[in-house]
Design a protein around this motif. Sequence first.
Motif, mmCIF file in Angstrom:
data_model
loop_
_atom_site.group_PDB
_atom_site.id
_atom_site.type_symbol
_atom_site.label_atom_id
_atom_site.label_comp_id
_atom_site.label_asym_id
_atom_site.label_seq_id
_atom_site.Cartn_x
_atom_site.Cartn_y
_atom_site.Cartn_z
ATOM 1 N N HIS A 2 0.698 -1.101 0.118
ATOM 2 C CA HIS A 2 0.132 -0.147 0.041
ATOM 3 C C HIS A 2 0.892 1.288 0.069
ATOM 4 O O HIS A 2 1.719 1.454 0.836
ATOM 5 C CB HIS A 2 -0.835 0.038 1.264
ATOM 6 N N LEU A 3 0.465 2.010 -0.671
ATOM 7 C CA LEU A 3 1.171 3.476 -0.975
ATOM 8 C C LEU A 3 0.159 4.606 -0.130
ATOM 9 O O LEU A 3 -1.019 4.507 0.117
ATOM 10 C CB LEU A 3 1.213 4.046 -2.266
ATOM 11 N N PRO A 4 0.733 5.458 0.521
ATOM 12 C CA PRO A 4 -0.131 6.471 1.569
ATOM 13 C C PRO A 4 -0.871 7.249 0.067
ATOM 14 O O PRO A 4 -0.546 7.211 -0.961
ATOM 15 C CB PRO A 4 1.051 7.654 1.947
ATOM 16 N N VAL A 5 -2.176 7.888 0.864
ATOM 17 C CA VAL A 5 -2.931 8.335 -0.075
ATOM 18 C C VAL A 5 -2.710 9.794 0.019
ATOM 19 O O VAL A 5 -2.347 10.511 0.750
ATOM 20 C CB VAL A 5 -4.342 8.504 0.275
ATOM 21 N N ALA A 6 -2.507 10.463 -1.352
ATOM 22 C CA ALA A 6 -1.840 11.732 -1.667
ATOM 23 C C ALA A 6 -3.369 12.641 -1.545
ATOM 24 O O ALA A 6 -4.403 12.176 -1.662
ATOM 25 C CB ALA A 6 -1.411 11.701 -3.339
ATOM 26 N N GLU A 7 -2.869 14.006 -1.140
ATOM 27 C CA GLU A 7 -3.902 14.888 -0.923
ATOM 28 C C GLU A 7 -3.772 16.021 -2.115
ATOM 29 O O GLU A 7 -2.805 16.274 -2.589
ATOM 30 C CB GLU A 7 -3.424 15.615 0.432
ATOM 31 N N ASP A 8 -5.184 16.443 -2.521
ATOM 32 C CA ASP A 8 -5.217 17.348 -3.377
ATOM 33 C C ASP A 8 -6.525 18.571 -3.080
ATOM 34 O O ASP A 8 -7.444 18.060 -2.641
ATOM 35 C CB ASP A 8 -5.647 16.784 -4.701
ATOM 36 N N ALA A 9 -6.126 19.407 -2.780
ATOM 37 C CA ALA A 9 -6.873 20.512 -2.131
ATOM 38 C C ALA A 9 -8.239 20.855 -3.371
ATOM 39 O O ALA A 9 -9.090 21.561 -2.789
ATOM 40 C CB ALA A 9 -6.172 22.051 -2.025
ATOM 41 N N ASP A 10 -7.780 20.634 -4.479
ATOM 42 C CA ASP A 10 -8.866 20.919 -5.459
ATOM 43 C C ASP A 10 -10.083 19.804 -5.458
ATOM 44 O O ASP A 10 -9.827 18.580 -5.010
ATOM 45 C CB ASP A 10 -8.385 21.046 -6.910
ATOM 46 N N VAL A 11 -11.135 20.077 -5.934
ATOM 47 C CA VAL A 11 -12.186 19.339 -5.821
ATOM 48 C C VAL A 11 -13.018 18.828 -7.247
ATOM 49 O O VAL A 11 -12.491 19.646 -8.166
ATOM 50 C CB VAL A 11 -13.739 19.935 -4.817
ATOM 51 N N GLY A 12 -13.796 17.888 -7.390
ATOM 52 C CA GLY A 12 -14.636 17.783 -8.503
ATOM 53 C C GLY A 12 -13.643 17.082 -9.534
ATOM 54 O O GLY A 12 -12.723 16.325 -9.396
ATOM 55 N N SER A 13 -13.819 17.792 -10.842
ATOM 56 C CA SER A 13 -13.030 17.414 -12.041
ATOM 57 C C SER A 13 -11.586 17.735 -11.870
ATOM 58 O O SER A 13 -10.693 17.239 -12.475
ATOM 59 C CB SER A 13 -13.470 18.065 -13.380
ATOM 60 N N ASN A 14 -11.122 18.555 -10.920
ATOM 61 C CA ASN A 14 -9.728 19.065 -10.508
ATOM 62 C C ASN A 14 -9.225 18.302 -9.513
ATOM 63 O O ASN A 14 -8.088 18.711 -9.361
ATOM 64 C CB ASN A 14 -9.850 20.541 -10.691
ATOM 65 N N SER A 15 -9.765 17.409 -9.078
ATOM 66 C CA SER A 15 -8.974 16.793 -7.862
ATOM 67 C C SER A 15 -8.341 15.529 -8.399
ATOM 68 O O SER A 15 -8.194 15.265 -9.448
ATOM 69 C CB SER A 15 -10.265 16.120 -6.946
ATOM 70 N N LEU A 16 -7.636 14.717 -7.336
ATOM 71 C CA LEU A 16 -6.602 13.733 -7.816
ATOM 72 C C LEU A 16 -7.526 12.582 -8.667
ATOM 73 O O LEU A 16 -8.473 12.244 -8.244
ATOM 74 C CB LEU A 16 -6.175 13.371 -6.433
ATOM 75 N N LYS A 17 -7.203 12.261 -9.567
ATOM 76 C CA LYS A 17 -7.595 11.035 -10.485
ATOM 77 C C LYS A 17 -6.561 9.960 -10.711
ATOM 78 O O LYS A 17 -7.089 8.822 -10.928
ATOM 79 C CB LYS A 17 -7.819 11.892 -11.801
ATOM 80 N N ASP A 18 -5.296 10.176 -10.630
ATOM 81 C CA ASP A 18 -4.585 8.901 -10.917
ATOM 82 C C ASP A 18 -3.283 9.086 -10.462
ATOM 83 O O ASP A 18 -2.935 10.273 -9.683
ATOM 84 C CB ASP A 18 -4.337 8.909 -12.390
ATOM 85 N N TYR A 19 -2.635 7.997 -10.297
ATOM 86 C CA TYR A 19 -1.120 7.832 -9.840
ATOM 87 C C TYR A 19 -0.206 7.107 -10.832
ATOM 88 O O TYR A 19 -0.823 6.379 -11.674
ATOM 89 C CB TYR A 19 -0.834 6.858 -8.568
ATOM 90 N N ARG A 20 0.892 7.728 -11.156
ATOM 91 C CA ARG A 20 1.679 7.091 -12.059
ATOM 92 C C ARG A 20 3.270 6.664 -11.308
ATOM 93 O O ARG A 20 3.511 7.372 -10.415
ATOM 94 C CB ARG A 20 2.090 8.122 -13.188
ATOM 95 N N LEU A 21 3.894 5.689 -11.959
ATOM 96 C CA LEU A 21 5.195 5.473 -11.717
ATOM 97 C C LEU A 21 6.114 5.302 -12.709
ATOM 98 O O LEU A 21 5.743 4.901 -13.751
ATOM 99 C CB LEU A 21 4.748 3.882 -11.238
#
Length: 202
Positions: A147-166
Amino acid sequence: MEIDGWVRMWLLLCACLWETSLGQIVYSVSEEVDKGAVVGNIAKDLKISVHELHSRMFQIVSGSNKKYFEVNMKTGALFVNERIDREEFCEHSQRCVVNVEALAQNPHNLYRIEINVLDVNDNAPRFLDSAISMNITEDASPGERFHLPVAEDADVGSNSLKDYRLSTNEYFSIDVQSGEQSPSAELVLQKALDRERQSTCV
């Protein structure tokens, strides 16, 4: 007679206040717009002549210490008077509304104004820690998940966090799961580790 008179006066006052606060208009403005950006023509929307703005002492009344909106008395335009940070107002709320009132005299009218502050993608997602360190034994089997820690994003809706990349590497891939609040991610071991060959993966 005295009580009856007070009742009639109270009903009359309530009727007057009801009449003076009937007007309500709704605007939308994006956060972070420049000072002076026009939100709408409030004089036109309230059907008040621009020439009446001065004579009726038209003004915007706000409960905040900052006056985020003001009226151009020559054009009737409602404009942004202070920089608006949506996250400062509403944090993670999907809907962000600033309520202000406009007051006009002679006759007295009170107008309620609702301004929707629209989110812009002005915050990058981030982990609480700038570097994440994980200890994985070399006898871990391919397919094991971490498990990876959950990232935070102050934006909401369509501008919020959508994906992670490695970043591309031969040992790990990333599996992203969608969630109600925010997507989460796990590292998936793709190839057996060999500490003697490589002790760290970055």
